[in-house]
Design a protein around this motif. Structure first.
Motif, PDB file in Angstrom:
ATOM      1  N   ALA A 297     -54.883 -10.097 -27.235  1.00  0.00           N
ATOM      2  CA  ALA A 297     -55.056 -10.381 -25.659  1.00  0.00           C
ATOM      3  C   ALA A 297     -55.875 -11.447 -25.004  1.00  0.00           C
ATOM      4  CB  ALA A 297     -55.178  -9.197 -25.401  1.00  0.00           C
ATOM      5  N   MET A 298     -57.108 -11.308 -25.575  1.00  0.00           N
ATOM      6  CA  MET A 298     -58.520 -11.979 -24.877  1.00  0.00           C
ATOM      7  C   MET A 298     -58.631 -14.116 -24.960  1.00  0.00           C
ATOM      8  SD  MET A 298     -62.499 -12.138 -25.774  1.00  0.00           S
ATOM      9  CE  MET A 298     -62.505 -12.106 -27.767  1.00  0.00           C
ATOM     10  N   TYR A 299     -57.818 -14.120 -26.379  1.00  0.00           N
ATOM     11  CA  TYR A 299     -57.321 -15.516 -25.840  1.00  0.00           C
ATOM     12  C   TYR A 299     -56.113 -16.148 -26.340  1.00  0.00           C
ATOM     13  CZ  TYR A 299     -61.654 -15.494 -29.190  1.00  0.00           C
ATOM     14  OH  TYR A 299     -63.350 -15.286 -28.625  1.00  0.00           O
ATOM     15  N   GLU A 300     -54.957 -14.749 -25.243  1.00  0.00           N
ATOM     16  CA  GLU A 300     -53.992 -15.739 -24.933  1.00  0.00           C
ATOM     17  C   GLU A 300     -54.209 -15.335 -23.962  1.00  0.00           C
ATOM     18  OE1 GLU A 300     -50.690 -13.221 -26.794  1.00  0.00           O
ATOM     19  OE2 GLU A 300     -51.206 -11.390 -25.355  1.00  0.00           O
ATOM     20  N   SER A 301     -54.785 -14.866 -22.585  1.00  0.00           N
ATOM     21  CA  SER A 301     -55.567 -14.492 -21.636  1.00  0.00           C
ATOM     22  C   SER A 301     -54.693 -15.862 -20.575  1.00  0.00           C
ATOM     23  CB  SER A 301     -56.761 -14.243 -21.303  1.00  0.00           C
ATOM     24  OG  SER A 301     -57.149 -14.853 -21.452  1.00  0.00           O
ATOM     25  N   ASP A 302     -54.578 -16.062 -19.809  1.00  0.00           N
ATOM     26  CA  ASP A 302     -54.502 -17.173 -18.810  1.00  0.00           C
ATOM     27  C   ASP A 302     -55.976 -17.876 -18.914  1.00  0.00           C
ATOM     28  OD1 ASP A 302     -51.995 -16.597 -18.757  1.00  0.00           O
ATOM     29  OD2 ASP A 302     -51.787 -15.576 -16.447  1.00  0.00           O
ATOM     30  N   ASP A 303     -56.514 -17.110 -18.224  1.00  0.00           N
ATOM     31  CA  ASP A 303     -58.094 -17.477 -18.315  1.00  0.00           C
ATOM     32  C   ASP A 303     -58.728 -19.054 -19.389  1.00  0.00           C
ATOM     33  OD1 ASP A 303     -59.371 -16.781 -15.704  1.00  0.00           O
ATOM     34  OD2 ASP A 303     -60.299 -15.251 -16.018  1.00  0.00           O
ATOM     35  N   PHE A 304     -58.372 -18.461 -20.822  1.00  0.00           N
ATOM     36  CA  PHE A 304     -58.882 -19.072 -22.161  1.00  0.00           C
ATOM     37  C   PHE A 304     -57.661 -20.069 -22.096  1.00  0.00           C
ATOM     38  CE2 PHE A 304     -58.807 -19.360 -26.563  1.00  0.00           C
ATOM     39  CZ  PHE A 304     -59.828 -20.364 -26.687  1.00  0.00           C
TER      40      PHE A 304
ATOM     41  N   ALA B 240     -58.509 -27.378 -20.597  1.00  0.00           N
ATOM     42  CA  ALA B 240     -58.797 -28.523 -19.567  1.00  0.00           C
ATOM     43  C   ALA B 240     -60.110 -29.003 -20.650  1.00  0.00           C
ATOM     44  CB  ALA B 240     -59.893 -27.716 -18.142  1.00  0.00           C
ATOM     45  N   GLU B 241     -59.987 -28.585 -21.732  1.00  0.00           N
ATOM     46  CA  GLU B 241     -60.910 -29.630 -22.563  1.00  0.00           C
ATOM     47  C   GLU B 241     -60.020 -30.344 -23.438  1.00  0.00           C
ATOM     48  OE1 GLU B 241     -64.205 -29.047 -23.756  1.00  0.00           O
ATOM     49  OE2 GLU B 241     -63.722 -30.073 -25.996  1.00  0.00           O
TER      50      GLU B 241
ATOM     51  N   GLU C 276     -71.083 -25.251 -16.650  1.00  0.00           N
ATOM     52  CA  GLU C 276     -70.122 -24.313 -16.454  1.00  0.00           C
ATOM     53  C   GLU C 276     -69.461 -23.228 -18.218  1.00  0.00           C
ATOM     54  OE1 GLU C 276     -68.854 -22.917 -14.960  1.00  0.00           O
ATOM     55  OE2 GLU C 276     -67.137 -21.663 -16.067  1.00  0.00           O
ATOM     56  N   GLY C 277     -69.920 -24.861 -19.017  1.00  0.00           N
ATOM     57  CA  GLY C 277     -69.712 -24.173 -20.582  1.00  0.00           C
ATOM     58  C   GLY C 277     -70.754 -23.106 -21.465  1.00  0.00           C
TER      59      GLY C 277
ATOM     60  N   TYR D 120     -58.597 -21.366 -31.714  1.00  0.00           N
ATOM     61  CA  TYR D 120     -58.656 -20.048 -31.436  1.00  0.00           C
ATOM     62  C   TYR D 120     -57.783 -19.687 -30.133  1.00  0.00           C
ATOM     63  CZ  TYR D 120     -61.955 -17.507 -33.745  1.00  0.00           C
ATOM     64  OH  TYR D 120     -63.345 -17.483 -35.079  1.00  0.00           O
ATOM     65  N   GLY D 121     -56.981 -20.481 -28.688  1.00  0.00           N
ATOM     66  CA  GLY D 121     -55.871 -20.362 -28.024  1.00  0.00           C
ATOM     67  C   GLY D 121     -54.655 -21.226 -29.129  1.00  0.00           C
TER      68      GLY D 121
END
Ligand SMILES: Cc1ncc(C[n+]2csc(CCO)c2C)c(N)n1
Length: 222
Positions: free
Chosen positions: A166-173, A179-180, A74-75, A140-141
């Motif tokens: 915004a990319m790194y504060e997104s819910d997906d990220f 999970a990690e 998945e990664g 990064y998170g």
């Protein structure tokens, strides 16, 4: 015994803060980062992502369980199908064509960091590899969260780097990071003090290499 991820950051507090609060990060936050420095960073980050994908392939090879194999798959899939595509689009917005990316020479900081991660995975086990990858994924998170809390951070159209934050504060990220962290906390709970100290060294080196990566951007170093 009974360690968790925050014990790793606590053990390398000075390096961890120097990475999270680096001048490159501050300048991304207040929008003053030199655009040439950002472009250099983006170009090298393309090469970084390719080697990072290889590290996930190594994680697949090092997996002993189907769950770990699926996680590595998945990664790898996320980087190849999502991250690299986004990165190429983002580079185009910054005036860097895909053909230029393919022909880039690799800077020494990129070489040192990516090969350190791969070597750590080769000589060690899956936990060594994940710990070497953690400053990237978790860092990064944390950087996005730290920037959000700083009074100097400028958001929206007034900051040319707003999309990056915004990319790194997104819910997906943030979910991928969570999970990690869960995976790492479960593994670290079982290691001995001696093993933990080995992992601290891996984490410290990888964190320092992240600092060097930011500095390479600022210096436009090759
Ligand atoms: C030098 C450098 N360090 C970390 C990241 C962040 N990052 C790269 S791949 C990935 C996870 C992919 O699923 C994350 C968070 C970066 N872009 N460049």
């Amino acid at each position: 015994m009974g360690y968790c991820f925050s014990d790793l950051t606590a053990a390398c507090q000075d390096d961890w803060r120097a990475y999270i609060e680096h001048d490159f990060v501050r300048a991304l936050g207040d929008g003053t980062l030199d655009q040439g420095a950002f472009r250099h960073y983006l170009q090298q980050d393309y090469l970084f992502l390719i080697h990072f994908a290889r590290a996930y392939a190594l994680a697949a090879y090092k997996s002993r369980t189907l769950a770990d194999l699926r996680q590595a798959h998945e990664g790898l899939r996320a980087i190849l199908d999502v991250e690299l595509g986004l990165h190429v689009d983002y580079c185009r917005d910054w005036g860097i064509a895909e053909t230029d990316l393919a022909a880039l020479p690799e800077a020494r900081a990129t070489l040192a960091y990516t090969r350190y991660v791969l070597d750590t995975g080769h000589r060690g086990d899956l936990l060594d590899l994940h710990v070497a990858l953690a400053p990237c994924l978790v860092g990064y998170g944390e950087i996005a969260g730290w920037l959000k809390a700083q009074p100097f951070t400028v958001r929206g159209g007034a900051n040319p780097y707003d999309a990056w934050i915004a990319m790194y504060e997104s819910d997906d990220f943030q979910a991928a990071m969570g999970a990690e962290l869960e995976w790492l906390d479960a593994r670290l709970a079982e290691v001995t003090p001696r093993r933990f100290n080995e992992l601290v060294e891996v984490f410290r080196y990888a964190t320092r290499l992240e600092i060097d990566f930011w500095q390479m951007g600022l210096d436009r170093a090759d």
